[in-house]
Enzyme design. Sequence first.
Site, PDB file in Angstrom:
ATOM      1  CD  GLU A  49      -4.306   0.437   1.436  1.00 21.18           C
ATOM      2  OE1 GLU A  49      -4.910   1.004   2.380  1.00 21.18           O
ATOM      3  OE2 GLU A  49      -4.981   0.283   0.446  1.00 21.18           O
ATOM      4  CG  ASP A  60     -11.589  -3.385   5.925  1.00 26.01           C
ATOM      5  OD1 ASP A  60     -11.323  -2.789   5.095  1.00 26.01           O
ATOM      6  OD2 ASP A  60     -10.847  -3.754   6.840  1.00 26.01           O
ATOM      7  CE1 TYR A 175      -8.930   4.654   0.389  1.00 22.63           C
ATOM      8  CE2 TYR A 175      -7.067   3.421   0.775  1.00 22.63           C
ATOM      9  CZ  TYR A 175      -8.415   3.662   0.359  1.00 22.63           C
ATOM     10  OH  TYR A 175      -9.220   2.245  -0.026  1.00 22.63           O
TER      11      TYR A 175
END
Length: 289
Positions: A49, A60, A175
């Site tokens: 990834e 993030d 995910y």
Amino acid sequence: MSRYPAMFSRLADAGEGAFVPFVMVGDPTPAASEAIIEALIDGGADALELGTPFSDPVADGPTIQRAHLRALNAGVSFTDCLEVVARVRARHPQLPIGMLIYGNVPFAIGLEEFYARCAAAGIDSVLLPDVPVRESAEFSAAAEAAGIDAVYIAPPSATAQTLDAVAKASRGYVYAVSRAGVTGTERASSTVGLAQSVARLRQDAAAPVMLGFGISGPEQVAEAIAAGADGAISGSATVKIIESHVPTLARLAQESGEDSPEYAAALESLQGELRDFVATMKAATRRDR
């Protein structure tokens, strides 16, 4: 055609889950990141990834945010990232390669051109972390037309309705986020409720489920596999290893140049640490542990 089904089938036959490391393309430079990616593959990564640097990476935490900034400060563009990926693809024709890219990038380029360029570079999947599944239809259509798997996030404690939508929309893999928040915070990954989420997703014939966020050690990989996930993705832990070597690499690049033996030795030290990390994490995916 996506390379994920063959990978998951091979791993199932071997009694293993998948281990997928994340790194930022271009961190700290395009050439160094390409060497880093090769080390991850040498260590036993089942797939990759890869991130593309972006100025506002809202999903993030600080560790990966700094990776975005290092790559941006190195002048790395989306085109540069695709060139790195294309070279990796040429050397590893069967390896699944996924990209994590923020939604402004395809918006700015245009969806059709964006996914076509990804396909030309040999990318299998694209995850847009800031695009919720309820907004996914346009992206999914453009991805499918280009032969790219669109990956969507199954949030922690998601409603059955959301899980059903993620299962319907996702290709390649789903995910599953292990906990609320951003990547790389101090809270560890959690598998609470994961088994129920996986069962719900599979009831709807979803793609295989990968657990991410907070996967920093082999014990968390093993917990994810035991809870029913098909594999685990580790980002911040991988990027922290890179970050710890950046000051030395930057100093040697300035003092001796990136072609010097000193720089090559420092880069090999980083590669060796990454190979060992991936090998340890991969060993934890065995279902008979």
